[in-house]
Scaffold this motif. Structure first.
Motif, PDB file in Angstrom:
ATOM      1  N   ALA A 253       0.507  -1.406   0.093  1.00 37.86           N
ATOM      2  CA  ALA A 253      -0.337   0.022  -0.135  1.00 37.86           C
ATOM      3  C   ALA A 253       0.699   1.083  -0.313  1.00 37.86           C
ATOM      4  O   ALA A 253       0.651   2.121  -0.994  1.00 37.86           O
ATOM      5  CB  ALA A 253      -0.684  -0.042   1.055  1.00 37.86           C
ATOM      6  N   SER A 254       2.297   1.219   0.402  1.00 36.19           N
ATOM      7  CA  SER A 254       2.799   2.097   0.235  1.00 36.19           C
ATOM      8  C   SER A 254       3.285   1.991  -0.758  1.00 36.19           C
ATOM      9  O   SER A 254       4.492   3.397  -0.773  1.00 36.19           O
ATOM     10  CB  SER A 254       4.159   2.268   1.867  1.00 36.19           C
ATOM     11  N   ALA A 255       3.900   1.931  -2.039  1.00 38.20           N
ATOM     12  CA  ALA A 255       4.195   1.896  -2.902  1.00 38.20           C
ATOM     13  C   ALA A 255       4.041   2.796  -3.468  1.00 38.20           C
ATOM     14  O   ALA A 255       4.971   3.822  -4.147  1.00 38.20           O
ATOM     15  CB  ALA A 255       4.213   0.233  -3.529  1.00 38.20           C
ATOM     16  N   ARG A 256       2.285   3.216  -3.256  1.00 39.14           N
ATOM     17  CA  ARG A 256       1.986   4.401  -4.447  1.00 39.14           C
ATOM     18  C   ARG A 256       2.337   5.810  -3.859  1.00 39.14           C
ATOM     19  O   ARG A 256       3.085   6.591  -4.367  1.00 39.14           O
ATOM     20  CB  ARG A 256       0.707   4.449  -4.203  1.00 39.14           C
ATOM     21  N   LEU A 257       2.679   5.618  -2.732  1.00 45.00           N
ATOM     22  CA  LEU A 257       3.224   7.115  -1.703  1.00 45.00           C
ATOM     23  C   LEU A 257       5.038   7.069  -2.069  1.00 45.00           C
ATOM     24  O   LEU A 257       4.922   8.269  -1.762  1.00 45.00           O
ATOM     25  CB  LEU A 257       2.967   6.520  -0.176  1.00 45.00           C
ATOM     26  N   PHE A 258       5.760   6.472  -2.465  1.00 43.85           N
ATOM     27  CA  PHE A 258       6.786   5.898  -1.866  1.00 43.85           C
ATOM     28  C   PHE A 258       7.247   7.008  -3.903  1.00 43.85           C
ATOM     29  O   PHE A 258       7.910   7.407  -4.350  1.00 43.85           O
ATOM     30  CB  PHE A 258       7.762   4.743  -2.209  1.00 43.85           C
ATOM     31  N   PHE A 259       6.472   6.545  -4.601  1.00 42.18           N
ATOM     32  CA  PHE A 259       6.349   6.741  -6.344  1.00 42.18           C
ATOM     33  C   PHE A 259       6.159   8.090  -6.172  1.00 42.18           C
ATOM     34  O   PHE A 259       7.153   8.684  -6.884  1.00 42.18           O
ATOM     35  CB  PHE A 259       5.310   6.226  -6.939  1.00 42.18           C
ATOM     36  N   THR A 260       5.490   8.448  -5.360  1.00 42.05           N
ATOM     37  CA  THR A 260       4.802   9.846  -5.386  1.00 42.05           C
ATOM     38  C   THR A 260       5.545  10.851  -4.994  1.00 42.05           C
ATOM     39  O   THR A 260       6.621  12.123  -5.815  1.00 42.05           O
ATOM     40  CB  THR A 260       3.357  10.522  -4.944  1.00 42.05           C
ATOM     41  N   SER A 261       6.043  10.292  -4.200  1.00 40.46           N
ATOM     42  CA  SER A 261       7.432  11.619  -3.423  1.00 40.46           C
ATOM     43  C   SER A 261       8.389  11.101  -3.998  1.00 40.46           C
ATOM     44  O   SER A 261       9.403  12.371  -3.425  1.00 40.46           O
ATOM     45  CB  SER A 261       7.638  10.109  -1.902  1.00 40.46           C
ATOM     46  N   LEU A 262       9.610  10.291  -4.531  1.00 39.52           N
ATOM     47  CA  LEU A 262      10.358  10.054  -5.613  1.00 39.52           C
ATOM     48  C   LEU A 262      10.077  11.302  -6.228  1.00 39.52           C
ATOM     49  O   LEU A 262      11.350  11.872  -7.248  1.00 39.52           O
ATOM     50  CB  LEU A 262      10.975   9.023  -5.894  1.00 39.52           C
ATOM     51  N   ILE A 263       9.068  11.583  -7.289  1.00 41.08           N
ATOM     52  CA  ILE A 263       8.669  11.862  -8.340  1.00 41.08           C
ATOM     53  C   ILE A 263       8.729  13.876  -7.492  1.00 41.08           C
ATOM     54  O   ILE A 263       9.553  14.366  -8.817  1.00 41.08           O
ATOM     55  CB  ILE A 263       7.268  11.838  -9.366  1.00 41.08           C
ATOM     56  N   ALA A 264       8.579  13.963  -6.386  1.00 43.67           N
ATOM     57  CA  ALA A 264       8.227  15.536  -5.670  1.00 43.67           C
ATOM     58  C   ALA A 264       9.365  15.326  -6.120  1.00 43.67           C
ATOM     59  O   ALA A 264      10.115  16.981  -5.224  1.00 43.67           O
ATOM     60  CB  ALA A 264       7.153  15.298  -4.981  1.00 43.67           C
TER      61      ALA A 264
ATOM     62  N   ARG B  51       3.580 -10.164 -11.265  1.00 42.27           N
ATOM     63  CA  ARG B  51       2.601  -9.132 -11.910  1.00 42.27           C
ATOM     64  C   ARG B  51       2.740  -8.311 -13.171  1.00 42.27           C
ATOM     65  O   ARG B  51       2.587  -7.725 -13.504  1.00 42.27           O
ATOM     66  CB  ARG B  51       1.395  -8.664 -10.979  1.00 42.27           C
ATOM     67  N   GLN B  52       4.151  -8.992 -13.326  1.00 39.18           N
ATOM     68  CA  GLN B  52       4.612  -8.501 -14.321  1.00 39.18           C
ATOM     69  C   GLN B  52       4.219  -7.721 -15.795  1.00 39.18           C
ATOM     70  O   GLN B  52       4.716  -6.790 -16.138  1.00 39.18           O
ATOM     71  CB  GLN B  52       6.393  -9.158 -14.788  1.00 39.18           C
ATOM     72  N   LYS B  53       3.277  -8.935 -15.891  1.00 41.46           N
ATOM     73  CA  LYS B  53       2.590  -8.419 -17.246  1.00 41.46           C
ATOM     74  C   LYS B  53       1.625  -6.712 -16.695  1.00 41.46           C
ATOM     75  O   LYS B  53       1.428  -6.810 -18.203  1.00 41.46           O
ATOM     76  CB  LYS B  53       1.250  -9.663 -17.765  1.00 41.46           C
ATOM     77  N   GLU B  54       1.667  -6.831 -15.550  1.00 41.95           N
ATOM     78  CA  GLU B  54       0.993  -5.339 -15.709  1.00 41.95           C
ATOM     79  C   GLU B  54       1.733  -4.354 -15.959  1.00 41.95           C
ATOM     80  O   GLU B  54       1.732  -3.521 -14.977  1.00 41.95           O
ATOM     81  CB  GLU B  54      -0.185  -5.591 -14.426  1.00 41.95           C
ATOM     82  N   TRP B  55       2.837  -4.420 -16.493  1.00 41.45           N
ATOM     83  CA  TRP B  55       3.890  -3.057 -15.443  1.00 41.45           C
ATOM     84  C   TRP B  55       3.658  -2.074 -16.233  1.00 41.45           C
ATOM     85  O   TRP B  55       3.470  -0.545 -16.192  1.00 41.45           O
ATOM     86  CB  TRP B  55       5.319  -3.595 -16.504  1.00 41.45           C
ATOM     87  N   GLN B  56       2.879  -1.786 -17.491  1.00 41.98           N
ATOM     88  CA  GLN B  56       2.225  -0.397 -18.245  1.00 41.98           C
ATOM     89  C   GLN B  56       1.052   0.576 -17.378  1.00 41.98           C
ATOM     90  O   GLN B  56       1.192   1.417 -17.281  1.00 41.98           O
ATOM     91  CB  GLN B  56       1.586  -0.736 -19.228  1.00 41.98           C
TER      92      GLN B  56
ATOM     93  N   TYR C 101      11.262   0.631 -10.001  1.00 42.54           N
ATOM     94  CA  TYR C 101      11.035   0.357  -8.462  1.00 42.54           C
ATOM     95  C   TYR C 101      10.024  -0.335  -8.593  1.00 42.54           C
ATOM     96  O   TYR C 101       8.967  -1.598  -8.516  1.00 42.54           O
ATOM     97  CB  TYR C 101      10.495   1.021  -7.665  1.00 42.54           C
ATOM     98  N   CYS C 102       8.505   0.736  -9.369  1.00 50.43           N
ATOM     99  CA  CYS C 102       7.058  -0.592  -9.553  1.00 50.43           C
ATOM    100  C   CYS C 102       7.059  -1.196 -10.768  1.00 50.43           C
ATOM    101  O   CYS C 102       6.796  -2.189  -9.994  1.00 50.43           O
ATOM    102  CB  CYS C 102       6.661   1.326  -9.905  1.00 50.43           C
ATOM    103  N   ILE C 103       7.676  -1.713 -11.610  1.00 50.50           N
ATOM    104  CA  ILE C 103       8.092  -2.494 -12.407  1.00 50.50           C
ATOM    105  C   ILE C 103       8.464  -4.119 -11.505  1.00 50.50           C
ATOM    106  O   ILE C 103       7.804  -4.762 -12.071  1.00 50.50           O
ATOM    107  CB  ILE C 103       8.577  -2.685 -13.352  1.00 50.50           C
ATOM    108  N   GLU C 104       9.485  -3.408 -10.589  1.00 49.01           N
ATOM    109  CA  GLU C 104      10.501  -4.800 -10.102  1.00 49.01           C
ATOM    110  C   GLU C 104       9.221  -5.235  -9.076  1.00 49.01           C
ATOM    111  O   GLU C 104       9.396  -6.074  -8.584  1.00 49.01           O
ATOM    112  CB  GLU C 104      11.122  -4.585  -9.433  1.00 49.01           C
ATOM    113  N   PHE C 105       8.307  -4.073  -8.292  1.00 46.50           N
ATOM    114  CA  PHE C 105       6.889  -4.805  -7.491  1.00 46.50           C
ATOM    115  C   PHE C 105       6.614  -5.664  -7.960  1.00 46.50           C
ATOM    116  O   PHE C 105       5.776  -6.599  -7.189  1.00 46.50           O
ATOM    117  CB  PHE C 105       6.824  -3.139  -6.413  1.00 46.50           C
ATOM    118  N   LEU C 106       5.908  -5.127  -9.224  1.00 50.45           N
ATOM    119  CA  LEU C 106       5.013  -6.541 -10.003  1.00 50.45           C
ATOM    120  C   LEU C 106       5.435  -7.786 -10.408  1.00 50.45           C
ATOM    121  O   LEU C 106       5.066  -8.698  -9.481  1.00 50.45           O
ATOM    122  CB  LEU C 106       4.242  -5.221 -10.851  1.00 50.45           C
TER     123      LEU C 106
ATOM    124  N   VAL D 153      13.779  -3.314  -4.425  1.00 50.86           N
ATOM    125  CA  VAL D 153      12.988  -2.890  -3.718  1.00 50.86           C
ATOM    126  C   VAL D 153      12.450  -2.330  -2.666  1.00 50.86           C
ATOM    127  O   VAL D 153      12.550  -1.956  -1.138  1.00 50.86           O
ATOM    128  CB  VAL D 153      11.245  -3.291  -3.864  1.00 50.86           C
ATOM    129  N   LYS D 154      13.554  -3.907  -1.581  1.00 55.23           N
ATOM    130  CA  LYS D 154      13.711  -3.514   0.109  1.00 55.23           C
ATOM    131  C   LYS D 154      15.240  -2.898   0.160  1.00 55.23           C
ATOM    132  O   LYS D 154      15.166  -2.033   1.342  1.00 55.23           O
ATOM    133  CB  LYS D 154      13.920  -5.072  -0.049  1.00 55.23           C
TER     134      LYS D 154
END
Length: 243
Positions: free
Chosen positions: A17-28, A151-156, A141-146, A74-75
């Motif tokens: 659940a915190s992955a999305r927050l990590f992504f957003t923080s990284l872009i910011a 769930r790597q086929k959901e990479w897009q 990070y997001c792709i490797e998380f999947l 990721v870790k």
């Protein structure tokens, strides 16, 4: 969904659940660092070049569907954006690993099949197109998380999760530019001295870290010779002295 256990670590639902927050923080963070760098450049180019010259170069050789690689990214590796080690690092990600080329068929063979070849090229394109380490690391990070979840086929879906444009990266991949970039990575990986023995393979200032790659932060701090040492390095050194 049950917690996922990989290589002795546990990736729980709260972590996912915190992955999305990590992504957003990284872009910011990338926006802040870009502004900071521009201000610093206006105050003197010599100061900026000196800071860049003092950075430690960490090259991470990996392949996208290697579970040990995905877990490390990721870790472990993601922590450099939380503890500010990224400020003293020139991080290089090299998605090739133990893939090989078949010159007679003009094709690439990857350890984990065609999906891995595809994602290696996609991540190579991300690095080449986005330039900003905060942005392309967030995507990787997001792709490797999947990948960890199978769930790597959901990479897009990572593009929409991060608010990153998909077209430049997909254009790079579909045009074959990703394959050309991969060939450069292949050549670099094959000419490592000493050669890589396993994945992920970390090289710090041209010296391999070897089996102790999860403790890479200690090596980074030890190699850094600049004046502005991140607080994370103080705790790393204390940990080394007490062990």
């Amino acid at each position: 969904m049950k917690p996922l256990h990989i290589a002795g670590s546990q990736i729980s639902n709260s972590t996912m659940a915190s992955a999305r927050l990590f992504f957003t923080s990284l872009i910011a963070c990338s926006i802040f660092l870009t502004t900071f760098s521009s201000d610093a450049a206006e105050n003197g180019r010599f100061g900026v070049s000196r800071i860049e010259a003092q950075k430690v170069t960490l090259s991470v050789y990996y392949e996208t569907l290697c579970q040990f690689c995905a877990t490390f990214i990721v870790k472990n590796l993601a922590q450099i954006f939380d503890n500010n080690l990224i400020t003293i690092l020139n991080l290089r990600l090299v998605p090739w690993g133990k893939a090989s080329t078949n010159s007679s068929k003009n094709s690439t063979v990857c350890q984990h099949g065609p999906d891995e070849c595809r994602l290696n090229s996609v991540e190579a394109c991300a690095i080449n197109v986005l330039h900003d380490v905060n942005k392309y690391f967030a995507l990787i990070y997001c792709i490797e998380f999947l990948a960890i979840e199978g769930r790597q086929k959901e990479w897009q879906t990572c593009f929409s999760s991060l608010g990153l444009p998909s077209k430049p990266i997909l254009d790079c991949y579909k045009s074959g530019n990703g394959t050309k970039i991969e060939q450069k990575y292949a050549n670099e990986t094959m000419h490592l001295n000493p050669p890589l023995k396993f994945l992920p393979w970390l090289v710090l200032n041209n010296q391999p870290i070897g089996n102790d790659y999860e403790n890479f932060a200690a090596y980074v701090c030890k190699a850094y010779k600049g004046n502005k040492v991140p607080l994370a390095c103080q705790s790393v050194h204390l940990k080394q002295k007490t062990e």
